[in-house]
Write an enzyme that holds these catalytic residues in place. Structure first.
Site, PDB file in Angstrom:
ATOM      1  CB  SER A 178      -2.518 -53.463 -52.298  1.00 27.02           C
ATOM      2  OG  SER A 178      -2.732 -52.215 -51.699  1.00 27.02           O
TER       3      SER A 178
HETATM    4  N1  SAH Z   1      -4.762 -48.741 -54.085  1.00 24.54           N
HETATM    5  C1  SAH Z   1      -3.349 -48.819 -54.393  1.00 24.54           C
HETATM    6  C2  SAH Z   1      -2.495 -48.736 -53.163  1.00 24.54           C
HETATM    7  C3  SAH Z   1      -2.603 -47.444 -52.557  1.00 24.54           C
HETATM    8  S1  SAH Z   1      -1.300 -47.053 -51.426  1.00 24.54           S
HETATM    9  C4  SAH Z   1      -3.078 -50.036 -55.203  1.00 24.54           C
HETATM   10  O1  SAH Z   1      -3.649 -50.158 -56.253  1.00 24.54           O
HETATM   11  O2  SAH Z   1      -2.311 -50.867 -54.870  1.00 24.54           O
HETATM   12  C5  SAH Z   1      -2.152 -45.779 -50.547  1.00 24.54           C
HETATM   13  C6  SAH Z   1      -2.266 -44.485 -51.287  1.00 24.54           C
HETATM   14  O3  SAH Z   1      -3.030 -43.612 -50.469  1.00 24.54           O
HETATM   15  C7  SAH Z   1      -0.933 -43.774 -51.527  1.00 24.54           C
HETATM   16  O4  SAH Z   1      -0.809 -43.472 -52.871  1.00 24.54           O
HETATM   17  C8  SAH Z   1      -1.048 -42.507 -50.674  1.00 24.54           C
HETATM   18  O5  SAH Z   1      -0.379 -41.412 -51.237  1.00 24.54           O
HETATM   19  C9  SAH Z   1      -2.540 -42.299 -50.628  1.00 24.54           C
HETATM   20  N2  SAH Z   1      -3.035 -41.478 -49.521  1.00 24.54           N
HETATM   21  C10 SAH Z   1      -2.571 -41.385 -48.247  1.00 24.54           C
HETATM   22  N3  SAH Z   1      -3.323 -40.527 -47.530  1.00 24.54           N
HETATM   23  C11 SAH Z   1      -4.284 -40.042 -48.359  1.00 24.54           C
HETATM   24  C12 SAH Z   1      -5.354 -39.105 -48.208  1.00 24.54           C
HETATM   25  N4  SAH Z   1      -5.590 -38.478 -47.050  1.00 24.54           N
HETATM   26  N5  SAH Z   1      -6.137 -38.858 -49.280  1.00 24.54           N
HETATM   27  C13 SAH Z   1      -5.913 -39.473 -50.472  1.00 24.54           C
HETATM   28  N6  SAH Z   1      -4.903 -40.361 -50.677  1.00 24.54           N
HETATM   29  C14 SAH Z   1      -4.105 -40.648 -49.637  1.00 24.54           C
END
Ligand code: SAH
Length: 221
Positions: A68
């Protein structure tokens, strides 16, 4: 010869990132600003993107996912209102950057990632940084982490279509759940759900754009 990280003077780059992208846009929680100044963001991006790690936007981390934007990480962290004593749940570990920021701000962090390869990489990155108060699990975050509940704060890094009920149920009294909600095609909004004595209270914080939360089909929560 100095390693690239010294050549880039990353502490100075992080300070500038915090001043120009967070402080200037109204993120004022000093603990959050210190966390973003302290956590080495470049350790979480793909090796070829290290020079771009402090840019004002999201970056691809492979497998269709992103790290992000620094401002969003700061804004969401501040919205959780952490003071240092909290137990926090994160859904969507991704590269683990937000996890590391939460580990700086709270007592203990549990974080769930759906994609096994991202989970494995986050385990490697976060253990290399020596963070002792982080627990990582691979799985579907729609169900939360019932054995470790309740949580004082929950942060979701991917957008479900609706607020997952299990997450609200895993909030401690007074707890805050911060998450983007909406479909990938429509506008998403960042919400904060606070568990008050009268029940969950929802606030709209910001229009946002996140990757969709996957796993459980929509409509079954
Ligand atoms: N927090 C991160 C960005 C995360 S992107 C940062 O530091 O920038 C969103 C993440 O959520 C991705 O890795 C994706 O694989 C995960 N994700 C999507 N659906 C999910 C679910 N149902 N349970 C757990 N993780 C999930």
């Amino acid at each position: 010869m100095k390693p690239w990280s010294e050549a880039l003077d990353e502490p100075a780059l992080r300070k500038r990132m915090v001043d120009e992208q967070l402080r200037a846009r109204g993120v004022s929680d000093e603990r959050v600003l210190a966390a973003l100044e302290g956590v080495p963001r470049s350790a979480f991006v793909l090796p070829e993107d290290r020079a771009r790690a402090h840019e004002d936007g999201p970056l691809a981390i492979g497998l269709g996912q992103t790290i992000s934007q620094p401002y969003i990480v700061g804004f969401m962290s501040a919205a959780l209102e952490l003071t240092g004593s909290e137990r926090v749940l994160e859904v969507g570990t991704g590269c683990g950057y937000q996890t590391a920021v939460l580990a700086w701000l709270a007592r203990e962090v549990h974080s769930i990632e759906l994609v096994p390869e991202l989970h494995r990489r986050a385990v490697a990155t976060l253990s290399a940084l020596g963070l002792a108060n982080v627990h990582l699990r691979q799985g579907d975050g729609h169900r939360g982490w019932p054995e470790a509940a309740p949580f004082d704060a929950i942060l979701v890094g991917a957008a479900p279509e609706r607020v997952p009920q299990a997450l609200v149920e895993q909030l401690a009294p007074g707890g805050r759940l911060v998450l983007p909600v909406g479909s990938p095609e429509r506008d998403q909004e960042l919400l904060r759900v606070r568990l008050t004595p009268a029940g969950p209270l929802e606030e709209r914080l910001l229009p946002v754009r996140f990757v969709p939360m996957r796993g459980r089909p929509a409509g079954l929560e």
